[in-house]
Design a protein around this motif. Structure first.
Motif, PDB file in Angstrom:
ATOM      1  N   ILE B 161      39.319  44.146  36.839  1.00  0.00           N
ATOM      2  CA  ILE B 161      38.829  44.777  35.615  1.00  0.00           C
ATOM      3  C   ILE B 161      38.883  46.292  35.746  1.00  0.00           C
ATOM      4  O   ILE B 161      39.265  47.005  34.814  1.00  0.00           O
ATOM      5  CB  ILE B 161      37.407  44.271  35.279  1.00  0.00           C
ATOM      6  N   SER B 164      42.500  47.288  35.406  1.00  0.00           N
ATOM      7  CA  SER B 164      43.118  46.968  34.121  1.00  0.00           C
ATOM      8  C   SER B 164      42.802  48.010  33.059  1.00  0.00           C
ATOM      9  O   SER B 164      43.330  47.939  31.957  1.00  0.00           O
ATOM     10  CB  SER B 164      42.671  45.589  33.646  1.00  0.00           C
ATOM     11  N   GLU B 165      41.948  48.971  33.398  1.00  0.00           N
ATOM     12  CA  GLU B 165      41.578  50.031  32.455  1.00  0.00           C
ATOM     13  C   GLU B 165      42.810  50.592  31.729  1.00  0.00           C
ATOM     14  O   GLU B 165      42.814  50.754  30.527  1.00  0.00           O
ATOM     15  CB  GLU B 165      40.869  51.147  33.229  1.00  0.00           C
ATOM     16  N   PHE B 170      47.375  41.898  31.525  1.00  0.00           N
ATOM     17  CA  PHE B 170      47.164  41.653  32.958  1.00  0.00           C
ATOM     18  C   PHE B 170      47.172  40.171  33.278  1.00  0.00           C
ATOM     19  O   PHE B 170      46.315  39.656  33.968  1.00  0.00           O
ATOM     20  CB  PHE B 170      45.914  42.356  33.483  1.00  0.00           C
TER      21      PHE B 170
END
Lengths: 452, 452
Positions: B161, B164-165, B170
């Motif tokens: 997470i 994945s910013e 993803f």
């Protein structure tokens, strides 16, 4: 890694294993990816395919069958299997893949297969069979992950994980209302990152790209490529969600469309299968050749008209073939660039005008360049200035005509709604052949015949 | 929805808004998707593009720039922007897109741009600039989500997470060891569904498809299509993870490769841009035309050899153009099918043999069919049985030669490592032209000349 190609070693291994016991065959097959087995199937007879499918685990077997291309006739293989095994395999397939295969079969075979399936699968496949093969409906998979837009994060995530049991990939999730009307799309990422109490309604993107089920597959491919999508939802006229098309289905469509473009531009019917037999090839190509024969007579009638010129200056008949041939080549060049360009995107009036102007200029320059070469050869070889000038003018003129027709004909055909790849090449060859004979023969008659 | 095409109304709207105040322009632009603005850019001058990019939010502006195709020269636009705005936009771009654009610029411009970027972005782009454009390295994006294979589910998910910013998608996650060596791949689905204490090591798939950075992009496309992948990891010689290529990048590659195939088979250099100017077109096509002129002279020299026959039977020069032309058409058909087939997959020796045999049969049948037509026309029109027989034999013979060469030449070229699309068409035209002239002229000399 390299892509897998058919090769003697792997084929021999499989064939030897097919002769041995089942345990041995199982062991050998385990070393191949399903798509590799599908490729090896090209060189194996039906009984061998059947034996392999029966020995593979159901999931793997269904993957092999979905990877077989249409020309390998996966339907024939399915029909040859034991009904129980067959139903197991079909239930493992995605609905869109199952439909593609079943649609290739005779009606009574379709019926037989569908009767053995459980009711849900059968009705889903029946619904997909109703769409034309080359439309969004024919491409889509009706298995999607969809959640009610009025759920909160926790309930939605539970629902997604429940639904994803049978899906390989679940990047895109569709949010629908109680009537299955598509309201928005959301990514698994946005759900995972959201706070526990967030409502799905606040996470969805409401401005999304979608297609109707009857949209042509070429348009679907354009949209996916234009908006860089990994999947696109398919809806009916009331925005009810019917399914989705993923980008890997589109790759096959693009390959197919490019093959069709290359075949059509070369005068082969777009339906001819690349590995089809000679009968299909004759059926696909003979009509086109006969049309060509007609236009060839048209061009040849020009030559007949100049009988006297040819009898007196026999050499002009050698030169006229050069000029007509060069015109054909130059026109093919202009045509390929123009056809490919309009197949990738529409042109504005101004762009169309500029294209024609450009091809005129290219024709003029390439014509003059080749005209000069022909001129000098005539000077050296035939020691004839007048002949040289006639040939220079004819070559330049024909290459200008080649450029103009090569660009104009496909643009005009496109505007009047005819596929430019199909008809263009025959029309432009007729032009360049006629002009390629007429120009040198007429000019020779005017300037080279002594008693004119 | 339909794909977006350039049209007068949208262009007029944008142009009017460009003349008005910024708030108005902003409002109008908000109604268009980034890829639509990129398409409209085709018809807008540099100053207009600059103004639009400056007024758009940075994220949207960078999307527009990444959607511009190479021929629209997004590099020129980047260079014209204020350095600060430019750096903001580049930092929003995926590394692979930024690299594609920057690689088109002059060296001093590249340097200028890279100096303004933050160190991490600059060094990533510098590394990507080192790979050839048409290799896996040139296609890949170095931004991937990777987690250490020795983490447990919770730590891995947090890490994913966090990473994945900056990523849009993803779905695939790469598991690496402490030296960044790729150990396995896993899906976000398998992580979410796993129990809390599961180790990543137990979730990864260790038998995965990957490519080395120097692999040709056409091979990458084949692999992605063959194994139905949505992304493929790119590694160096020591299996160190360098980046990944996603299926949407491959769509562009496939479009490019199909365009090249169509152009090459039509005698246009594969480097010619579809919307390039006339100078580039002359440069790309003239050399090919001059080679063609040489082979045309070769064929014409056969005609010169039969001067006497032509002087006495002038009509044969009309018929020989028909037979040569039909041979060219039939050979183009056989060539297109064979070239496309081997560009999609390699053929075994047996398949190659069968292809040649099939094309021989097709040539025989189509030749005889067209030969009969020509025979009857000669009977009716010229009332000459002998002429009819000569033409029948010449037509059948030339279409057999057309089928044989159309299938054999590309197969042979492929085996000796020459791109069959490039050289085939010129070689087969030479064959069918020579045979198309030689057969009717020689047969006519044998059987029609009275004093032979």
């Amino acid at each position: 890694m390299e892509s897998f190609e058919i090769n003697k070693e792997d084929l021999e291994r499989i064939k030897t294993a097919l002769g041995g016991d089942d345990a041995e065959l199982e062991k050998v097959l385990a070393e191949y990816h399903a798509s590799e087995i599908a490729i090896l199937f090209e060189q194996l007879p039906l009984e061998a395919r059947e034996k392999i499918i029966n020995i593979l685990p159901t999931e793997e077997a269904s993957e092999v069958i979905s990877e077989m291309n249409e020309e390998q006739d996966p339907g024939e293989l399915l029909i040859s299997l034991h009904p129980e095994k067959r139903s197991e395999i079909i239930e493992e397939l995605d609905y869109d893949d199952a439909t593609d295969i079943i649609s290739q079969l005779e009606e009574h075979e379709q019926k037989e297969i569908l009767e053995d399936l459980d009711e849900e699968d059968a009705s889903n496949i029946r619904a997909l069979l109703g769409y034309a093969e080359d439309t969004a409906g024919g491409l889509m998979n009706s298995q999607v992950i969809k959640v009610n837009i009025y759920l909160d994060k926790k309930d939605a995530l539970d629902e997604i994980i429940r639904q994803s049991e049978e899906m390989e990939e679940f990047n895109t999730i569709y949010a629908v209302d109680e009537f299955d009307v598509l309201k928005g799309i959301l990514s698994i990422k946005s759900i995972i990152k959201a706070h526990a109490n967030t409502w799905i309604e606040n996470l969805v993107i409401k401005d999304f790209v979608y297609v109707k089920a009857d949209l042509d597959q070429e348009e679907v491919a354009k949209l996916i490529s234009q908006y860089n999508l990994t999947a696109i939802p398919v809806v009916d006229d009331h925005m009810k969600l019917l399914g989705r098309i993923t980008v890997d289905d589109i790759i096959d469509v693009m390959e197919e469309e490019s093959t069709e473009d290359i075949l059509k531009i070369s005068g082969v019917s777009e339906d001819e299968e690349l590995s089809g037999n000679w009968k299909a090839a004759v059926k696909s190509r003979l009509p086109w050749l006969i049309i060509n024969l007609g236009t060839a007579y048209l061009a040849a009638s020009i030559i007949r008209h100049f009988d006297t010129t040819i009898e007196r200056i026999a050499i002009i008949s050698a030169y006229m073939t050069i000029i007509a041939g060069m015109g054909g080549n130059a026109a093919t060049q202009a045509l390929a660039v123009t056809v490919r360009r309009i197949s990738l995107s529409d042109l504005t009036d101004r762009q169309a005008y500029n294209t024609v102007l450009k091809e005129f200029l290219v024709g003029l320059i390439n014509g003059a360049a080749n005209g000069l070469i022909v001129f000098f050869i005539a000077m050296i070889y035939d020691a004839n200035l007048k002949l040289g000038l006639v040939l220079f003018l004819a070559m330049t003129g024909n290459l200008i005509i080649a450029g103009l027709t090569g660009a104009t004909i496909p643009l005009v055909l496109k505007r009047v709604g005819i596929d430019p790849a199909v008809a263009s090449s025959i029309i432009i060859t007729t032009f360049t052949d006629c002009a390629g004979f007429l120009l040198p023969l007429w000019l020779a008659t005017q300037f080279l015949l002594p008693h004119h």
